[in-house]
Design a protein around this motif. Structure first.
Motif, mmCIF file in Angstrom:
data_model
loop_
_atom_site.group_PDB
_atom_site.id
_atom_site.type_symbol
_atom_site.label_atom_id
_atom_site.label_comp_id
_atom_site.label_asym_id
_atom_site.label_seq_id
_atom_site.Cartn_x
_atom_site.Cartn_y
_atom_site.Cartn_z
ATOM 1 N N PRO A 84 -10.127 8.081 0.976
ATOM 2 C CA PRO A 84 -9.203 7.468 1.935
ATOM 3 C C PRO A 84 -9.875 6.758 3.120
ATOM 4 C CG PRO A 84 -8.310 9.548 1.194
ATOM 5 C CD PRO A 84 -9.714 9.460 0.631
ATOM 6 N N VAL A 85 -10.947 7.337 3.667
ATOM 7 C CA VAL A 85 -11.612 6.685 4.804
ATOM 8 C C VAL A 85 -12.281 5.395 4.345
ATOM 9 C CG1 VAL A 85 -13.432 6.902 6.549
ATOM 10 C CG2 VAL A 85 -11.901 8.819 6.112
ATOM 11 N N GLU A 86 -12.915 5.417 3.189
ATOM 12 C CA GLU A 86 -13.547 4.207 2.672
ATOM 13 C C GLU A 86 -12.518 3.115 2.386
ATOM 14 O OE1 GLU A 86 -17.284 6.582 0.590
ATOM 15 O OE2 GLU A 86 -15.405 6.274 -0.511
ATOM 16 N N LEU A 87 -11.351 3.507 1.921
ATOM 17 C CA LEU A 87 -10.271 2.534 1.713
ATOM 18 C C LEU A 87 -9.803 1.929 3.036
ATOM 19 C CD1 LEU A 87 -8.263 4.445 -0.996
ATOM 20 C CD2 LEU A 87 -9.291 2.180 -1.282
ATOM 21 N N LEU A 88 -9.687 2.760 4.061
ATOM 22 C CA LEU A 88 -9.301 2.265 5.379
ATOM 23 C C LEU A 88 -10.333 1.274 5.904
ATOM 24 C CD1 LEU A 88 -7.246 2.679 7.806
ATOM 25 C CD2 LEU A 88 -9.005 4.199 8.719
ATOM 26 N N LEU A 89 -11.610 1.622 5.774
ATOM 27 C CA LEU A 89 -12.670 0.723 6.219
ATOM 28 C C LEU A 89 -12.676 -0.558 5.395
ATOM 29 C CD1 LEU A 89 -15.592 3.226 6.906
ATOM 30 C CD2 LEU A 89 -14.016 2.192 8.560
ATOM 31 N N ARG B 297 -16.213 10.745 12.074
ATOM 32 C CA ARG B 297 -15.066 11.631 11.861
ATOM 33 C C ARG B 297 -15.314 12.959 12.541
ATOM 34 N NH1 ARG B 297 -13.738 15.864 8.489
ATOM 35 N NH2 ARG B 297 -11.604 15.933 7.702
ATOM 36 N N GLN B 298 -14.285 13.492 13.182
ATOM 37 C CA GLN B 298 -14.352 14.863 13.702
ATOM 38 C C GLN B 298 -13.566 15.752 12.751
ATOM 39 O OE1 GLN B 298 -12.495 14.681 17.594
ATOM 40 N NE2 GLN B 298 -10.569 15.443 16.787
ATOM 41 N N ASP B 299 -13.888 17.065 12.777
ATOM 42 C CA ASP B 299 -13.251 17.987 11.836
ATOM 43 C C ASP B 299 -11.942 18.584 12.327
ATOM 44 O OD1 ASP B 299 -15.006 17.738 9.709
ATOM 45 O OD2 ASP B 299 -16.379 19.240 10.511
#
Length: 133
Positions: A39-44, A77-79
């Motif tokens: 998901p983060v890679e898709l957002l980027l 990213r924070q946890d």
């Protein structure tokens, strides 16, 4: 203007997103997978696409000469709670234009980007636009 995407779980290792006639395999496996974006890679990727599309949109208006463009992105990213705290970007253009014109292109790409404007309201975006070496 409205957008529509449908996504469905294939199995415990992945999912599929569909928009128009395009399909993207999603990394929804808890162990991760190397052949799909999480998901983060898709957002980027959405932010990168927004910036590249912005370049395509404004270069004819500015009569800007460009032979190529690349966007590099990193996110922090924070946890707890899980969220992005910073997105850094570098836009690299292959262009003979002056530094002042590169700055104008950078400002326009950020000003008119739907994704960049949306994300900048939620997480700091820090970056530069530079000439390809």
């Amino acid at each position: 203007m409205e957008y529509r995407v449908q996504a469905r779980r294939i199995d415990a290792h992945g999912s599929l997103a569909v928009a128009k006639e395009a399909e993207v395999t999603l990394d929804t496996d808890l162990a991760g997978r190397r052949d799909a974006m999480n998901p983060v890679e898709l957002l980027l990727s959405a932010l990168a696409a927004c910036m590249l599309k912005g370049i395509e949109r404004v270069t004819p208006m500015l009569q800007f000469r460009i032979a190529g463009a690349e966007v590099r992105l990193d996110a922090v990213r924070q946890d707890a709670p899980p969220r992005l705290t910073l997105i850094r970007y570098e836009i690299i253009v292959d262009s003979p234009e002056t530094d002042q014109r590169l700055d104008l292109l950078h400002r326009n790409v950020l000003k008119y980007g739907t994704i960049s404007n949306t994300l900048s309201g939620a997480v700091p975006l820090e970056g530069i636009l530079r000439r390809k070496a």
